[in-house]
Design a protein around this motif. Structure first.
Motif, mmCIF file in Angstrom:
data_model
loop_
_atom_site.group_PDB
_atom_site.id
_atom_site.type_symbol
_atom_site.label_atom_id
_atom_site.label_comp_id
_atom_site.label_asym_id
_atom_site.label_seq_id
_atom_site.Cartn_x
_atom_site.Cartn_y
_atom_site.Cartn_z
ATOM 1 N N GLU A 85 54.063 62.495 45.336
ATOM 2 C CA GLU A 85 53.407 62.940 44.107
ATOM 3 C C GLU A 85 51.966 62.432 44.014
ATOM 4 O O GLU A 85 51.039 63.122 44.368
ATOM 5 N N ILE A 86 51.800 61.193 43.543
ATOM 6 C CA ILE A 86 50.469 60.647 43.244
ATOM 7 C C ILE A 86 50.144 59.507 44.200
ATOM 8 O O ILE A 86 50.975 58.629 44.450
ATOM 9 N N LEU A 87 48.902 59.548 44.702
ATOM 10 C CA LEU A 87 48.379 58.448 45.504
ATOM 11 C C LEU A 87 47.191 57.812 44.752
ATOM 12 O O LEU A 87 46.599 58.436 43.866
ATOM 13 N N HIS A 88 46.864 56.598 45.155
ATOM 14 C CA HIS A 88 45.836 55.841 44.428
ATOM 15 C C HIS A 88 44.749 55.389 45.403
ATOM 16 O O HIS A 88 45.033 54.763 46.435
ATOM 17 N N VAL A 89 43.513 55.742 45.065
ATOM 18 C CA VAL A 89 42.359 55.397 45.893
ATOM 19 C C VAL A 89 41.577 54.261 45.228
ATOM 20 O O VAL A 89 41.277 54.327 44.027
ATOM 21 N N HIS A 90 41.256 53.244 46.009
ATOM 22 C CA HIS A 90 40.456 52.106 45.522
ATOM 23 C C HIS A 90 39.269 51.901 46.457
ATOM 24 O O HIS A 90 39.417 51.916 47.687
ATOM 25 N N TRP A 91 38.096 51.732 45.860
ATOM 26 C CA TRP A 91 36.899 51.373 46.618
ATOM 27 C C TRP A 91 36.342 50.055 46.075
ATOM 28 O O TRP A 91 36.395 49.791 44.881
ATOM 29 N N LYS A 92 35.830 49.264 47.017
ATOM 30 C CA LYS A 92 35.252 47.962 46.653
ATOM 31 C C LYS A 92 34.013 47.743 47.504
ATOM 32 O O LYS A 92 33.994 48.092 48.688
ATOM 33 N N GLY A 93 32.952 47.174 46.909
ATOM 34 C CA GLY A 93 31.760 46.884 47.693
ATOM 35 C C GLY A 93 30.567 46.607 46.805
ATOM 36 O O GLY A 93 30.718 46.256 45.622
ATOM 37 N N GLU A 94 29.376 46.749 47.372
ATOM 38 C CA GLU A 94 28.151 46.515 46.605
ATOM 39 C C GLU A 94 28.107 47.482 45.421
ATOM 40 O O GLU A 94 28.344 48.687 45.579
ATOM 41 N N PRO A 95 27.818 46.998 44.204
ATOM 42 C CA PRO A 95 27.928 47.831 42.998
ATOM 43 C C PRO A 95 27.160 49.148 43.068
ATOM 44 O O PRO A 95 27.667 50.189 42.638
ATOM 45 N N LYS A 96 25.942 49.134 43.631
ATOM 46 C CA LYS A 96 25.151 50.370 43.659
ATOM 47 C C LYS A 96 25.806 51.420 44.547
ATOM 48 O O LYS A 96 25.799 52.618 44.241
ATOM 49 N N LEU A 97 26.380 50.978 45.681
ATOM 50 C CA LEU A 97 27.049 51.916 46.578
ATOM 51 C C LEU A 97 28.319 52.471 45.947
ATOM 52 O O LEU A 97 28.612 53.667 46.050
ATOM 53 N N VAL A 98 29.067 51.606 45.292
ATOM 54 C CA VAL A 98 30.301 52.056 44.635
ATOM 55 C C VAL A 98 29.961 53.011 43.492
ATOM 56 O O VAL A 98 30.633 54.037 43.282
ATOM 57 N N LEU A 99 28.901 52.685 42.744
ATOM 58 C CA LEU A 99 28.508 53.521 41.604
ATOM 59 C C LEU A 99 28.098 54.924 42.048
ATOM 60 O O LEU A 99 28.327 55.910 41.334
ATOM 61 N N SER A 100 27.522 55.004 43.260
ATOM 62 C CA SER A 100 27.090 56.326 43.744
ATOM 63 C C SER A 100 28.271 57.256 44.016
ATOM 64 O O SER A 100 28.102 58.472 44.112
ATOM 65 N N MET A 101 29.478 56.709 44.147
ATOM 66 C CA MET A 101 30.669 57.521 44.372
ATOM 67 C C MET A 101 31.335 57.958 43.067
ATOM 68 O O MET A 101 32.292 58.739 43.092
ATOM 69 N N CYS A 102 30.842 57.419 41.932
ATOM 70 C CA CYS A 102 31.550 57.594 40.667
ATOM 71 C C CYS A 102 30.912 58.680 39.805
ATOM 72 O O CYS A 102 29.682 58.868 39.805
ATOM 73 N N SER A 103 31.747 59.343 39.044
ATOM 74 C CA SER A 103 31.286 60.319 38.043
ATOM 75 C C SER A 103 31.776 59.960 36.645
ATOM 76 O O SER A 103 31.382 60.604 35.676
ATOM 77 N N ASN A 104 32.626 58.937 36.544
ATOM 78 C CA ASN A 104 33.135 58.471 35.250
ATOM 79 C C ASN A 104 33.100 56.949 35.221
ATOM 80 O O ASN A 104 32.946 56.282 36.263
ATOM 81 N N TYR A 105 33.283 56.404 34.039
ATOM 82 C CA TYR A 105 33.384 54.950 33.885
ATOM 83 C C TYR A 105 34.321 54.635 32.733
ATOM 84 O O TYR A 105 34.552 55.453 31.836
ATOM 85 N N TYR A 106 34.864 53.421 32.777
ATOM 86 C CA TYR A 106 35.784 52.965 31.734
ATOM 87 C C TYR A 106 34.969 52.382 30.590
ATOM 88 O O TYR A 106 34.207 51.435 30.776
#
Length: 983
Positions: free
Chosen positions: A503-524
């Protein structure tokens, strides 16, 4: 019981060895094994007490094996004192003087002279013996009184509270303590009400109520009751102190290197001076009995009115008896021989005891200054100087070194900084809990071995309450990708085992904040408890407010992002877009700047620092890296070790590898003691720190034991050398720096003493050897030597102590001061660190130059002084003595100039100049007063302004000659270095 225990006793199902680690059992297991309970206690009848004492021992008073010495009788102490080589040589000199006296003046007169010369020697010896005997007896009497004064304690026996002496406490007793009571034996705390002990654990958060209590811990607040698990010789402190005693019985701990160097130098000078004087007296005996009897029987001299022998100065009645015994005054040569022996007595005891007196003054002043200005209490005076020789610093956990897990990182969720996750309430609590669980999953399941991941994992466990084993058991990793190892950027896709397969899988990314932020389109968004769109405006706000601030502060950090995906759509591919930005974990250093700077300065000074803690390996490594004890490039095999691994090695292997260890984890007090002992066996000068009652044995074994805090103050006085009352770790630097200045102070003082005594002995020796029958009396009489030694030992030492106190840096150090401190400390280690003699090359040069100068001046003045200055014998004798004293004053001035010019604190120089002028002025005034008094009662002459000016001018030659010798010495060193380079 969960862990099966072998029955090592006929009475109980638990052994003494197993009770040594009571925390491995639950309270119920211990109650069952020891046949006791909180409601009724032990049975307490005669048979029960017999069983317990027979199995676990009795709680009789055991004195510390380190401090308990065999009591010696007064006769044994006296014989021991007379066996000293220096005393034997001195008595030989006195005996030969007696032989010459018998030949010259007859038995009665010679015995009278012998008695007066022998009396001060005998008094000094007996004073020392009596003091040692009385100190020994006082200790013995105090122990007897303490043993007779029985302390009582309340215990629960057969359902009743009874009072018994502490010596009758047995294993299994339930002991009830009130405020002010002392723990009579080791045990486990059962229950308490607002309790607080002085064992050093009050500043720590107790994770469980049933923690271990140790003998002689004091309850300072509240009340409690505990289960006794060890008594008598099985108590931890007694066992550890026995090990300390066994180490010290090897003779390795008897003296510090500094004290040994001073004692060896003093003993050598004693023997040298006495051997030379013995040779002189032997020559005089042969001249008197064999070679030239007329020399011994010369009756032409008339010494009536002479008052310069020690016996005449000691007793006015002696002068009257000698003048009225009908003699013809035929004892000139005998007076000269006896006077020489008296002079040797003065010199020997000035070097043997006077040197100790001067050093005692320096150390006492330094200890008072430390207590007043630094809140540091010195229990053992030599430790003030021993701190200068420290090459290794063994650190136990103190309040400054305790790792504050909350302070390890700052957590940002979205754009908000979260100070305390558990404190969030209301509607945001569920949202934060969801974010927390997702963040923990991203931390525990996405590990690549980055240098900061140990800190991240420890923080996640200790602060966020995660359990890495639970997450690894509940999730399965399907794919892992490491994009930029240098940036720490890595991703993982996993499935949760509890969810439906496929059914559902979970993706996690970790690293330098600017690089991680470039992959994001939403935030908590914490404020609205929702996931918001990350538009360009928000992205720019993030870069401006958060990312740039973090980068500018030069801290390490990780950004985290998360996304749920469908396995049917993406398979196990780790997506790199459309993620939701969870937040940022920003790493901080939990330790204060002062602590890290103190460790940095110690390391720059060449001091090895070792951390000994009871935490696990990962936490110990984190503590060492953040505090600066361990650098990342030093995290090699062998630098961090488990105590159990070190314990299993052979004794030879332990000594061979102990210097390589930077961090020892999971340490018990016995492990700390073992490491300190092994380091000292390698010849390392060790300082150890601690703030718990269990640290004290290792502090006692160390060369310098430093205790932090006001806890267990009575025990700290016994075992530690120094106590830092305010528990400020930065005070270690103050202790080491002061020790360095005190050692330099010792150099100046010992140099002054050696010049003073060597020049006096040499000049009198030369005159006595080459012109023994001259009409001129000794250049410097015993009373004059006694005066100079007294003035220089007391006022000279006090003067140098004040100078040292004024020039040492304050508690706050600038960068230039730190650089100068590390340079000076390194120089000092080169002089003393490997046990070099106390007389360094520079000191030897100064001693030779100034001794030769003073001897030359004294001999020239003795032979040509009357013709040069056109004065009579009395005036010349007074001028010679005055010049001799003023030469020592100029030596003090030279010492002050050198110390003031080298000081790094310019604002104090005016104060130093004023203090120096006052003390030197006092010495000169005392010298004037002495001459005025002695001109009335002895054949001294008052000096006029012209004569005083001549004396000052001649003594002032010490200044240019000293600096000329320095210039020549520096030029010679440079020349030799140049030759070596060319070769």
């Amino acid at each position: 019981m969960s862990n099966e225990t072998t029955i090592n006793s006929n009475y109980f199902s638990i052994s003494v060895e197993e009770l040594a680690n009571p925390h491995t059992f639950t309270l119920q297991q211990l109650f069952h094994a020891l046949e006791t309970s909180t409601t009724s206690g032990i049975l307490g009848d005669a048979n029960d007490l017999y069983r317990r004492r027979n199995t676990f021992g009795s709680n009789n008073n055991f004195h510390s094996p380190v401090t308990s010495n065999t009591k010696k009788s007064l006769r044994e102490l006296t014989l021991e004192a007379f066996k000293d080589t220096t005393i034997i040589l001195l008595l030989c000199c006195v005996a030969l003087s007696l032989v010459i006296g018998i030949k010259r003046n007859g038995l009665q007169e010679a015995l009278f002279d012998f008695a007066i010369i022998f009396l001060p020697i005998f008094l000094v010896l007996n004073f020392s013996v009596t003091y040692r005997y009385r100190w020994q007896m006082n200790g013995w009497i105090m122990k007897k009184r303490m043993s007779r004064k029985k302390k009582v304690i309340r215990v629960l026996r057969h359902q009743q509270l009874v009072q018994i002496p502490t010596s009758e406490v047995v294993v299994g007793d339930i002991v009830f303590l009130e405020s002010g009571d002392q723990v009579p034996a080791d045990g486990i705390l059962i229950q308490g009400d607002s309790y607080k002990f002085d064992d050093g654990t009050s500043h720590l958060v107790r994770e469980q109520l049933h923690h271990v209590l140790f003998d002689r811990t004091k309850l300072v607040e509240g009340n409690c009751h505990f289960l006794v698990t060890a008594v008598g010789e099985n108590k931890e402190r007694i066992k550890l102190m026995k090990r300390v005693a066994s180490f010290q019985n090897d003779g390795h701990h008897e003296y510090s290197k500094l004290q040994k160097s001073i004692d060896e130098m003093s003993s050598f000078l004693d023997k040298l001076s006495l051997s030379l004087s013995l040779i002189i007296l032997v020559v005089q005996v042969f001249r008197c009995f064999l070679w030239n009897k007329s020399w011994c029987c010369n009756k032409d001299r008339d010494p009536k009115g002479v008052k310069n022998t020690m016996e005449e100065m000691m007793n006015e009645a002696t002068k009257y008896m000698r003048r009225n015994r009908g003699g013809n005054g035929d004892y000139g040569i005998t007076n000269k021989a006896n006077g020489f022996v008296a002079m040797v007595c003065i010199l020997v005891f000035s070097l043997k005891d006077g040197l100790s007196l001067g050093i005692f003054i320096i150390l006492l002043y330094a200890s008072k200054d430390m207590k007043k200005n630094q809140q540091i209490i010195v229990h053992k005076l030599p430790s003030c100087a021993n701190g200068a020789l420290v090459t290794t610093l063994c650190l136990s956990k103190t309040s400054d070194l305790v790792l504050n897990y909350v302070a390890l990182v700052d957590l940002w969720i979205g754009f908000e900084k979260i100070n305390n996750v558990s404190a969030v309430s209301g509607g945001a609590k569920d949202f934060i809990e969801e974010v927390r669980n997702t963040l923990l999953e991203g931390i525990f399941m996405n590990i690549i071995g980055h240098v900061d991941e140990d800190a991240l994992l420890i923080w996640a466990e200790k602060v966020l309450g995660g359990n890495i084993e639970e997450f690894h058991g509940s999730c399965s990793i399907l794919n892992h990708e490491n994009c930029y190892p240098s940036k720490g950027l890595c991703g993982v896709i996993l499935k949760r085992n509890k969810e439906e397969v496929g059914e559902i899988l979970h993706v996690h990314w970790k690293g330098e904040p600017k690089l991680v932020l470039s992959m994001c389109s939403n935030y908590y968004d914490v404020n609205n408890c929702t996931i918001q769109t990350l538009d360009e405006e928000k992205r720019e706000l993030f870069h401006r407010k958060i990312a740039n601030t973090i980068v500018s502060n030069d801290v390490h950090c990780f950004g985290f992002a998360y996304k749920q995906v469908s396995r049917e759509e993406n398979g196990t591919i780790i997506v790199k877009d459309g993620l939701s930005f969870l937040g940022i974990v920003v790493f901080k250093n939990p330790y204060s700047t002062e602590l890290r700077r103190t460790i940095e300065v110690c390391r720059k000074s060449g001091i090895e620092i070792k951390l000994m803690v009871d935490d696990d390996l990962n936490i110990a490594r984190l503590m060492a890296i953040n505090s600066g004890i361990l650098r990342v490039d030093e995290d090699l095999q062998g630098s961090i070790i488990e105590a159990a691994e070190f314990r299993k090695k052979t004794k030879e292997a332990q000594i061979n590898i102990c210097h390589k260890i930077k961090v020892m984890a999971n340490c018990s007090p016995a492990d700390k003691l073992l490491l300190v002992h092994c380091l000292r066996k390698r010849g390392v000068h060790v300082a150890a720190t601690g703030s718990f009652i269990r640290d004290l044995p290792s502090l006692k074994e160390a060369d310098v034991g430093i205790f932090f805090g006001e806890n267990c103050a009575d025990l700290a006085k016994e075992d530690a050398d120094i106590t830092v009352v305010d528990s400020n770790f930065g005070k270690i630097l103050a202790i080491l720096i002061l020790g360095r200045y005190i050692c330099k102070n010792f150099e100046k003082f010992i140099q002054l003493q050696l010049i003073l005594n060597v020049s006096a002995f040499t000049s009198n020796f030369v005159l006595l050897i080459f012109n023994p029958t001259s009409d001129q009396d000794q250049q410097l009489t015993p009373i004059q030597l006694l005066w100079v030694n007294l003035i220089m030992e007391i006022l000279g030492a006090f003067f140098l102590a004040i100078i040292t106190s004024a020039i040492k840096p304050n508690h706050e150090y600038s960068n230039s001061e730190v650089d100068q401190i590390t340079l000076n400390y390194s120089e000092l280690k080169a002089d003393y660190g490997m046990g070099a003699p106390i007389v360094t090359n520079n000191m030897l040069r100064n001693i030779v130059v100034h001794s030769m100068l003073q001897v030359t001046l004294l001999l020239i003045l003795s032979m040509k002084g009357k013709s040069i200055f056109r004065v009579d014998d009395a005036s010349l004798s007074t001028m010679i003595f005055n010049i001799y004293v003023l030469c020592q004053v100029f030596l003090l001035i030279i010492s002050a100039i050198e110390m003031i010019t080298k000081t790094i604190i310019r604002r104090r120089k005016w104060l130093l100049i004023m203090v120096s002028s006052v003390i030197i002025g006092i010495i000169i005034v005392l010298q004037v007063i002495l001459i005025q008094i002695m001109s009335k009662i002895d054949h001294w002459k008052k000096l006029g302004i012209k004569q005083w000016s001549i004396c000052i001018g001649i003594a002032a030659l010490s200044l240019p000659i000293h600096y000329a010798a320095n210039i020549i010495s520096s030029a010679m060193k440079s020349f030799l270095i140049l030759i070596n380079l060319r070769m």
